[in-house]
Design a protein around this motif. Structure first.
Motif, PDB file in Angstrom:
ATOM      1  N   TRP A  93       0.835  -1.194   0.000  1.00  0.00           N
ATOM      2  CA  TRP A  93       0.000   0.000   0.000  1.00  0.00           C
ATOM      3  C   TRP A  93       0.878   1.255   0.000  1.00  0.00           C
ATOM      4  N   ILE A  94       1.934   1.257   0.812  1.00  0.00           N
ATOM      5  CA  ILE A  94       2.854   2.394   0.851  1.00  0.00           C
ATOM      6  C   ILE A  94       3.614   2.512  -0.475  1.00  0.00           C
ATOM      7  N   LEU A  95       4.035   1.378  -1.030  1.00  0.00           N
ATOM      8  CA  LEU A  95       4.730   1.384  -2.321  1.00  0.00           C
ATOM      9  C   LEU A  95       3.828   1.936  -3.425  1.00  0.00           C
ATOM     10  N   LYS A  96       2.565   1.538  -3.413  1.00  0.00           N
ATOM     11  CA  LYS A  96       1.618   2.024  -4.411  1.00  0.00           C
ATOM     12  C   LYS A  96       1.444   3.534  -4.297  1.00  0.00           C
ATOM     13  N   ALA A  97       1.315   4.048  -3.079  1.00  0.00           N
ATOM     14  CA  ALA A  97       1.166   5.486  -2.883  1.00  0.00           C
ATOM     15  C   ALA A  97       2.411   6.229  -3.370  1.00  0.00           C
ATOM     16  N   PHE A  98       3.591   5.698  -3.068  1.00  0.00           N
ATOM     17  CA  PHE A  98       4.832   6.319  -3.518  1.00  0.00           C
ATOM     18  C   PHE A  98       4.916   6.338  -5.043  1.00  0.00           C
ATOM     19  N   LEU A  99       4.576   5.223  -5.677  1.00  0.00           N
ATOM     20  CA  LEU A  99       4.633   5.166  -7.138  1.00  0.00           C
ATOM     21  C   LEU A  99       3.609   6.091  -7.785  1.00  0.00           C
ATOM     22  N   VAL A 138       2.669   8.980  -6.588  1.00  0.00           N
ATOM     23  CA  VAL A 138       3.245  10.323  -6.494  1.00  0.00           C
ATOM     24  C   VAL A 138       4.328  10.516  -7.550  1.00  0.00           C
ATOM     25  N   VAL A 139       5.201   9.536  -7.693  1.00  0.00           N
ATOM     26  CA  VAL A 139       6.288   9.634  -8.672  1.00  0.00           C
ATOM     27  C   VAL A 139       5.734   9.723 -10.095  1.00  0.00           C
ATOM     28  N   CYS A 140       4.755   8.897 -10.410  1.00  0.00           N
ATOM     29  CA  CYS A 140       4.185   8.914 -11.761  1.00  0.00           C
ATOM     30  C   CYS A 140       3.433  10.213 -12.033  1.00  0.00           C
ATOM     31  N   THR A 141       2.758  10.738 -11.023  1.00  0.00           N
ATOM     32  CA  THR A 141       2.051  12.004 -11.201  1.00  0.00           C
ATOM     33  C   THR A 141       3.043  13.132 -11.452  1.00  0.00           C
ATOM     34  N   VAL A 151       3.404  15.388 -14.865  1.00  0.00           N
ATOM     35  CA  VAL A 151       3.342  16.855 -14.843  1.00  0.00           C
ATOM     36  C   VAL A 151       4.572  17.441 -15.534  1.00  0.00           C
ATOM     37  N   VAL A 152       5.745  16.887 -15.267  1.00  0.00           N
ATOM     38  CA  VAL A 152       6.966  17.375 -15.913  1.00  0.00           C
ATOM     39  C   VAL A 152       6.897  17.139 -17.417  1.00  0.00           C
ATOM     40  N   PHE A 153       6.420  15.970 -17.837  1.00  0.00           N
ATOM     41  CA  PHE A 153       6.323  15.651 -19.260  1.00  0.00           C
ATOM     42  C   PHE A 153       5.379  16.609 -19.969  1.00  0.00           C
TER      43      PHE A 153
END
Length: 88
Positions: free
Chosen positions: A30-36, A38-41, A45-47
């Protein structure tokens, strides 16, 4: 009755240990999913920001380049390649 309790106790402890390990693994995922997420979002946004900047830059360059050209300039550019140019 004591014998039954002694037989059930190790089985229950094994199930409790397995259950606790499962909960720990689920919490980790669950924590890994939340971290990923955030990273993907942030990556998205940068892309999109880079695409937007490139699009605006290209549009401005296109309109500025077109402002200094006239329709009869295209023929002059083609004639420059038909003549011999001196080496400078």
């Amino acid at each position: 009755m004591v014998e039954l309790y002694q037989l059930v106790k190790p089985v229950l402890l094994r199930h409790v240990g397995f259950s606790v390990n499962g909960v720990i693994i689920l919490a980790f995922f669950w924590i890994l999913k939340a971290f990923l997420e955030v990273v993907c979002t942030l990556g998205s946004v940068v892309f999109v920001s880079i695409l937007l900047v490139r699009g605006v830059w290209t549009g401005i360059s296109y309109f500025q380049d077109g402002r200094y050209r006239r329709t009869d300039d295209y023929d002059d550019e083609n004639q420059a390649w038909t003549r011999t140019q001196p080496v400078s």
